[in-house]
Design a protein around this motif. Sequence first.
Motif, short mmCIF file in Angstrom:
data_model
loop_
_atom_site.label_atom_id
_atom_site.label_comp_id
_atom_site.label_asym_id
_atom_site.label_seq_id
_atom_site.Cartn_x
_atom_site.Cartn_y
_atom_site.Cartn_z
N TYR A 237 33.41 22.08 54.12
CA TYR A 237 34.25 22.98 54.91
C TYR A 237 34.79 24.16 54.10
CZ TYR A 237 34.13 18.93 57.97
OH TYR A 237 33.72 17.88 58.75
N VAL A 238 34.61 24.14 52.78
CA VAL A 238 35.20 25.19 51.95
C VAL A 238 34.12 25.83 51.07
CG1 VAL A 238 37.47 24.12 51.87
CG2 VAL A 238 35.79 23.55 50.12
N GLU A 239 34.45 27.01 50.54
CA GLU A 239 33.56 27.64 49.57
C GLU A 239 34.38 28.37 48.52
OE1 GLU A 239 31.02 30.16 51.84
OE2 GLU A 239 32.64 31.37 52.67
N GLU A 240 33.81 28.49 47.32
CA GLU A 240 34.51 29.14 46.22
C GLU A 240 34.62 30.63 46.47
OE1 GLU A 240 33.47 28.29 42.18
OE2 GLU A 240 32.66 26.32 42.69
N THR A 241 35.72 31.22 45.99
CA THR A 241 35.86 32.67 46.10
C THR A 241 35.52 33.34 44.77
OG1 THR A 241 38.16 32.58 45.40
CG2 THR A 241 37.72 32.42 47.76
N GLY A 242 35.50 32.57 43.70
CA GLY A 242 35.30 33.15 42.37
C GLY A 242 36.62 33.33 41.65
N GLY A 243 37.68 33.50 42.41
CA GLY A 243 38.99 33.71 41.80
C GLY A 243 39.54 32.42 41.20
N ILE A 244 40.44 32.55 40.26
CA ILE A 244 41.13 31.39 39.71
C ILE A 244 42.63 31.66 39.66
CG2 ILE A 244 39.24 30.49 38.32
CD1 ILE A 244 40.73 31.87 35.91
N GLU A 245 43.37 30.57 39.64
CA GLU A 245 44.82 30.67 39.62
C GLU A 245 45.34 30.08 38.32
OE1 GLU A 245 47.77 30.17 43.23
OE2 GLU A 245 47.33 28.22 42.34
N GLY A 246 45.73 30.93 37.41
CA GLY A 246 46.20 30.43 36.12
C GLY A 246 47.71 30.48 36.02
N GLY A 247 48.22 30.48 34.84
CA GLY A 247 49.64 30.67 34.62
C GLY A 247 50.42 29.40 34.46
N ALA A 248 49.87 28.29 34.94
CA ALA A 248 50.58 27.01 34.80
C ALA A 248 50.23 26.40 33.44
CB ALA A 248 50.20 26.06 35.93
#
Lengths: 264, 264
Positions: A237-248
């Motif tokens: 049901y999902v697909e990757e966008t290429g983006g990542i969420e860092g900072g943690a």
Amino acid sequence: MDYDITKYDRPSVAADIVVFTVRKSTGESYRHLSKPVLSVLLVKRTEEPFINMPALPGGFCCREETIEETAFRKLKEKTGVDSPPLSLLCNLSRCGRDPRGWIISCCYWTVIDYTKAAIGKNAGWYEVSLSSADDRHTLVLTGDDGSEYVSEVRLNNTNELYNQSAKADIPKNSLAFDHAEIIVNAMLKLRSSLEKPYAAFRLLPEKFTLTELQQIYEAILDRKLLMANFRRKIAPYVEETGGIEGGAGHRPSKLFTKKAADAE
Amino acid sequence: MDYDITKYDRPSVAADIVVFTVRKSTGESYRHLSKPVLSVLLVKRTEEPFINMPALPGGFCCREETIEETAFRKLKEKTGVDSPPLSLLCNLSRCGRDPRGWIISCCYWTVIDYTKAAIGKNAGWYEVSLSSADDRHTLVLTGDDGSEYVSEVRLNNTNELYNQSAKADIPKNSLAFDHAEIIVNAMLKLRSSLEKPYAAFRLLPEKFTLTELQQIYEAILDRKLLMANFRRKIAPYVEETGGIEGGAGHRPSKLFTKKAADAE
DNA sequence: GCAAAAGTGTTAACAGTACACCCATGT
DNA sequence: ACATGGGTGTACTGTTAACACTTTTGC
């Protein structure tokens, strides 16, 4: 079959809506994720009957509008949200369920993103907790001020048709009308709806991490899920966008979107 | 929230019921089983609007009764059957759906044993056949006199909420009101309900053979099932009685009952 | 380095499917 | 004997559950 509609008594018809959301709880801190909690929108009654008790948002049907449109209108008033998908829950029509007269209630449920809602006066999100044993359910609703409302609800085994047994006395720390059993029923439907993730998507921004999605599942189902299995389950049901969420303080997460190809 | 129920217009509220059965078709003969067919109960209208067209059984709600009780009352009139379990299907409230005025219809579906029903005047069983492609469905209803009623129905993808689009002209060989789409929706619910066999049990006598049960599944799902797989699937829900049914030109069947221990 | 969370791989159990085969009966 | 349907076993497949393991980041 001969029927003159002016000749007979007619009931008032109301729409009541169980609006769920999943909110990030307080207590966020370094290296620890917040635990989102399932909440439901309730409105404190300003009139008799059941004055000052929380009730589901809802209102009466007018001419020239469908029951769903009544629900949309009332939701717009209470949350500012426009026409979220509604699912039919039940019709309550037991004689005497409303002391004001012959009133039939058509109940719906939905899910909205609380960050996009501007909830109105007297309205508020109440944390939901449900514990069940067979057909007996205990519903606990906690307001942001810490107030607690506890209801014991018994549903028949099919969950299809309500007994609508007479409620002689509704305790003061409970919900108005028969709204407690409506919420319990809505929660069961919400949970079974999670077999597919469409309801959960409506609680997330366009891009999200799979952990966020999993936390929504865990908040609604009220149990921990295994990450590996969860990811396999929702992968179609999902697909990757290429983006990542860092900072943690740990490995950054990939950002996903709901897969468009998959027909909702 | 201040509401004087005498001050506002009120709709008439009706209950409509989709009653299914599975009937043994004609053409029974030695060494050949009969093929049961799925049928739905319809009543020929004796008045305008839609005079002489078949419609779902139903009627208007009276004071002091729940919508379900209205449905039971009408079912008793039309079939003689007492209070079968009802499942809520949908509420139809589109303005203009009934030329007589503001009428909301609460729709339910159920399944009854046609051998125990004494259907009333103007009522009759109509063989149902549904062919679907994506969200487009073609419903064909065939009366015992050979009369055919064909309806094209388009449901939205969630099947949760009806579009209730205006029906300018309903063809003469179709169903009254928006009853065709109600039946299509009910069939989809009936089919998905067969994940568990409880609805099918209501179409069988106390003791039955697994082949009879399978034939009901095949009539409702409109496809052949493999015997070995079917038996494994329903095994948890049935138990042997010890009795057998002989007399046919082949190995006699064991008689089964629904398992009592398994909570319905 | 280490804690915390992201992410992958491996295995066993189970359910669903297709098919092959044997059994019991009446004619 | 044989046609007909009743009934069972087996191999293949895909899904689910449980758990072990590796990766990447900030402190």
